[in-house]
Design an enzyme around this catalytic site. Structure first.
Site, PDB file in Angstrom:
ATOM      1  N   ASN A  58      16.679  27.814  78.078  1.00  0.00           N
ATOM      2  CA  ASN A  58      16.593  29.157  78.667  1.00  0.00           C
ATOM      3  C   ASN A  58      15.588  30.048  77.943  1.00  0.00           C
ATOM      4  OD1 ASN A  58      17.804  31.770  79.988  1.00  0.00           O
ATOM      5  ND2 ASN A  58      17.984  32.063  77.769  1.00  0.00           N
TER       6      ASN A  58
ATOM      7  N   LYS B 132       5.387  28.287  83.686  1.00  0.00           N
ATOM      8  CA  LYS B 132       6.524  27.758  84.444  1.00  0.00           C
ATOM      9  C   LYS B 132       6.086  26.594  85.343  1.00  0.00           C
ATOM     10  CE  LYS B 132       9.722  30.567  82.843  1.00  0.00           C
ATOM     11  NZ  LYS B 132      10.774  30.131  81.921  1.00  0.00           N
TER      12      LYS B 132
ATOM     13  N   LYS C  96      17.986  41.300  86.535  1.00  0.00           N
ATOM     14  CA  LYS C  96      17.992  42.536  85.736  1.00  0.00           C
ATOM     15  C   LYS C  96      18.239  42.198  84.274  1.00  0.00           C
ATOM     16  CE  LYS C  96      20.392  44.872  89.503  1.00  0.00           C
ATOM     17  NZ  LYS C  96      19.450  45.680  90.234  1.00  0.00           N
TER      18      LYS C  96
ATOM     19  N   ASP D  57      15.030  28.359  66.685  1.00  0.00           N
ATOM     20  CA  ASP D  57      13.770  28.891  67.221  1.00  0.00           C
ATOM     21  C   ASP D  57      13.042  27.712  67.851  1.00  0.00           C
ATOM     22  OD1 ASP D  57      11.114  29.700  67.616  1.00  0.00           O
ATOM     23  OD2 ASP D  57      11.162  31.073  65.916  1.00  0.00           O
ATOM     24  N   VAL D  58      12.821  27.760  69.165  1.00  0.00           N
ATOM     25  CA  VAL D  58      12.280  26.589  69.868  1.00  0.00           C
ATOM     26  C   VAL D  58      10.808  26.328  69.537  1.00  0.00           C
ATOM     27  CG1 VAL D  58      13.942  26.826  71.759  1.00  0.00           C
ATOM     28  CG2 VAL D  58      11.673  27.858  71.997  1.00  0.00           C
TER      29      VAL D  58
ATOM     30  N   ASN E 181      21.246  34.785  73.003  1.00  0.00           N
ATOM     31  CA  ASN E 181      21.760  36.038  72.435  1.00  0.00           C
ATOM     32  C   ASN E 181      21.809  37.178  73.450  1.00  0.00           C
ATOM     33  OD1 ASN E 181      18.855  35.447  71.696  1.00  0.00           O
ATOM     34  ND2 ASN E 181      18.849  37.676  71.489  1.00  0.00           N
TER      35      ASN E 181
ATOM     36  N   TYR F  60       2.287  33.548  82.695  1.00  0.00           N
ATOM     37  CA  TYR F  60       3.703  33.203  82.884  1.00  0.00           C
ATOM     38  C   TYR F  60       3.866  32.173  84.016  1.00  0.00           C
ATOM     39  CZ  TYR F  60       8.713  34.010  83.666  1.00  0.00           C
ATOM     40  OH  TYR F  60      10.075  33.858  83.825  1.00  0.00           O
TER      41      TYR F  60
HETATM   42  P1  NDP Z   1      15.329  37.982  77.973  1.00  0.00           P
HETATM   43  O1  NDP Z   1      14.041  38.517  77.476  1.00  0.00           O
HETATM   44  O2  NDP Z   1      16.515  38.870  78.073  1.00  0.00           O
HETATM   45  O3  NDP Z   1      15.774  36.716  77.113  1.00  0.00           O
HETATM   46  C1  NDP Z   1      14.858  35.797  76.607  1.00  0.00           C
HETATM   47  C2  NDP Z   1      15.555  35.031  75.508  1.00  0.00           C
HETATM   48  O4  NDP Z   1      14.669  34.040  74.989  1.00  0.00           O
HETATM   49  C3  NDP Z   1      15.933  35.935  74.319  1.00  0.00           C
HETATM   50  O5  NDP Z   1      17.178  35.541  73.834  1.00  0.00           O
HETATM   51  C4  NDP Z   1      14.832  35.619  73.303  1.00  0.00           C
HETATM   52  O6  NDP Z   1      15.194  35.826  71.961  1.00  0.00           O
HETATM   53  C5  NDP Z   1      14.685  34.132  73.594  1.00  0.00           C
HETATM   54  N1  NDP Z   1      13.490  33.573  72.936  1.00  0.00           N
HETATM   55  C6  NDP Z   1      12.200  33.964  73.055  1.00  0.00           C
HETATM   56  N2  NDP Z   1      11.424  33.216  72.246  1.00  0.00           N
HETATM   57  C7  NDP Z   1      12.237  32.332  71.619  1.00  0.00           C
HETATM   58  C8  NDP Z   1      12.037  31.303  70.674  1.00  0.00           C
HETATM   59  N3  NDP Z   1      10.820  31.017  70.195  1.00  0.00           N
HETATM   60  N4  NDP Z   1      13.098  30.570  70.261  1.00  0.00           N
HETATM   61  C9  NDP Z   1      14.336  30.844  70.728  1.00  0.00           C
HETATM   62  N5  NDP Z   1      14.597  31.827  71.616  1.00  0.00           N
HETATM   63  C10 NDP Z   1      13.554  32.552  72.053  1.00  0.00           C
HETATM   64  O7  NDP Z   1      14.966  37.375  79.395  1.00  0.00           O
HETATM   65  P2  NDP Z   1      15.797  36.623  80.536  1.00  0.00           P
HETATM   66  O8  NDP Z   1      17.215  36.478  80.177  1.00  0.00           O
HETATM   67  O9  NDP Z   1      15.431  37.275  81.803  1.00  0.00           O
HETATM   68  O10 NDP Z   1      15.070  35.204  80.523  1.00  0.00           O
HETATM   69  C11 NDP Z   1      15.724  33.970  80.313  1.00  0.00           C
HETATM   70  C12 NDP Z   1      14.933  32.872  80.995  1.00  0.00           C
HETATM   71  O11 NDP Z   1      14.903  33.101  82.401  1.00  0.00           O
HETATM   72  C13 NDP Z   1      13.479  32.803  80.548  1.00  0.00           C
HETATM   73  O12 NDP Z   1      13.088  31.456  80.429  1.00  0.00           O
HETATM   74  C14 NDP Z   1      12.742  33.455  81.704  1.00  0.00           C
HETATM   75  O13 NDP Z   1      11.410  33.039  81.794  1.00  0.00           O
HETATM   76  C15 NDP Z   1      13.585  32.983  82.877  1.00  0.00           C
HETATM   77  N6  NDP Z   1      13.415  33.762  84.096  1.00  0.00           N
HETATM   78  C16 NDP Z   1      13.790  35.071  84.133  1.00  0.00           C
HETATM   79  C17 NDP Z   1      13.640  35.787  85.306  1.00  0.00           C
HETATM   80  C18 NDP Z   1      14.065  37.224  85.411  1.00  0.00           C
HETATM   81  O14 NDP Z   1      13.868  37.806  86.503  1.00  0.00           O
HETATM   82  N7  NDP Z   1      14.636  37.841  84.382  1.00  0.00           N
HETATM   83  C19 NDP Z   1      13.056  35.183  86.525  1.00  0.00           C
HETATM   84  C20 NDP Z   1      12.704  33.790  86.364  1.00  0.00           C
HETATM   85  C21 NDP Z   1      12.900  33.130  85.200  1.00  0.00           C
HETATM   86  P3  NDP Z   1      14.936  37.249  71.228  1.00  0.00           P
HETATM   87  O15 NDP Z   1      16.060  38.146  71.664  1.00  0.00           O
HETATM   88  O16 NDP Z   1      14.993  36.885  69.778  1.00  0.00           O
HETATM   89  O17 NDP Z   1      13.601  37.732  71.683  1.00  0.00           O
END
Ligand code: NDP
Length: 319
Positions: free
Chosen positions: A126, A242, A276, A99-100, A51, A238
């Protein structure tokens, strides 16, 4: 190393990063040729937590490549809204709640996939969570961090392997991980050599061992002894979540390695860089578009043969 040397090293790293960014941006502008495109509009790619952030961008880019993308989100309203944005851009994107961490949600998602598409070709894990931003290191939400990032990913891999459709190019699983979870990182790692060696040895690696490692940490969080437990010092919960994801990727790759040609499933993980998004308080170095790139590249690689590996910026890196 004195401070000038450190500064020089940082500068050189920054230059290398910038050069690679430019290279990738150039490579991305070259379209896949017809003989490389093993996929079609009938190829089904599922993206979790799509999303917003990196997941949304992965869904976007896979849609631009002409696949059918199943954009999933735990909240229906925001997921539908995100899917609508991509649909209005002419992309073949459908939404489904997922929801994972909720087995009922996973089961009903899988039943829906089976009924509507017969199976899937690509899974992008993701969905993720991190409580800390910057150099904070609270473990207040350690359980949620470990379960979302590690257990949620495991749940999805287990649930979808039986749904992976036979395909000459191989089905693919890509998990968004992080360099923070490196087993042998220079600065941020488990200090106990023996534990690291156990987790490194793919022949003896087991789900029990990975679970026991994260559970030991969670117990120490509960009894307040985790700071002297030898865990990664930076973003401890965290990083460990990972690290577990990376180890699990190698374990599953090992277990899937014997599948016959035509039924292959390739599983890899990657670090998107410091991106970002909401997770970093929008303080990262790269855009979600750039952060999504290696996931999309791995999902679509023609002549895919690689499995159980860790990538960043379209290159293999060490676990
Ligand atoms: P965001 O916080 O923008 O996105 C995280 C997403 O995961 C959201 O859509 C959130 O949903 C969803 N989520 C959380 N819990 C659940 C669940 N139980 N079931 C389904 N969906 C869930 O972060 P990012 O886009 O930055 O992160 C995406 C991935 O990238 C993650 O795995 C993160 O660890 C990884 N990552 C990110 C980095 C960064 O610098 N941003 C660096 C390294 C890895 P909701 O909106 O409902 O909360």
């Amino acid at each position: 190393m004195d401070s000038t040397e450190k500064q020089d090293r940082r500068e050189r790293a920054k230059e290398r990063r910038e050069k690679r960014r430019q290279e990738i941006s150039l490579i991305r502008s070259i379209p896949y040729s017809d003989h490389q495109r093993w996929w079609s509009a009938e190829t089904i790619a599922v993206v979790t937590g799509a999303n917003r952030g990196i997941g949304f961008e992965i869904a976007h880019q896979l849609g631009l490549h002409g696949l059918t993308v199943v954009l999933t989100s735990r909240e229906t309203a925001v997921g539908e809204e995100a899917a609508k944005v991509l649909q209005e851009g002419g992309l073949n994107v459908v939404f489904h709640q997922l929801d994972v961490l909720d087995q009922e949600s996973i089961d009903s998602f899988c039943a829906w996939i089976k009924e509507n598409y017969g199976g899937i070709d690509i899974l992008i894990n993701n969905a993720g969570f991190n409580h800390n931003i910057g150099s904070e290191n609270s473990v207040e939400f350690a359980e949620k961090v470990i379960s979302t990032n590690y257990v949620g990913t495991k749940n999805m891999i287990k649930a979808t392997i039986p749904l992976m459709r036979p395909n000459a190019a191989g089905a693919r699983i890509v998990t968004v991980s992080s360099r923070l979870g490196r087993l042998n990182g220079r600065k941020n790692r488990i200090s106990d050599d023996e534990v690291r060696h156990q987790l490194e040895d793919v022949d003896s690696l087991s789900e029990e061992l990975i679970d026991a490692t994260v559970n030991k940490f969670l117990e120490q969080v509960k009894d307040g002894t985790w700071t002297s437990g030898g865990w990664p010092q930076n973003n401890t919960d965290y990083s460990l979540s990972k690290l577990a994801v990376n180890a699990y990727t190698r374990l599953v790759a090992r277990d899937l390695a014997d599948r016959p040609e035509g039924e292959k499933i390739y599983i890899n993980c990657y670090c998107p860089g410091w991106v970002k998004t909401a997770m970093t308080g929008w303080a990262g170095q790269v855009t979600p578009e750039e952060g999504a790139d290696t996931a999309v590249w791995l999902s679509l690689l023609p002549d895919m043969r690689v499995s159980g590996k860790f990538f960043a910026e379209r290159r293999e890196i060490h676990f």
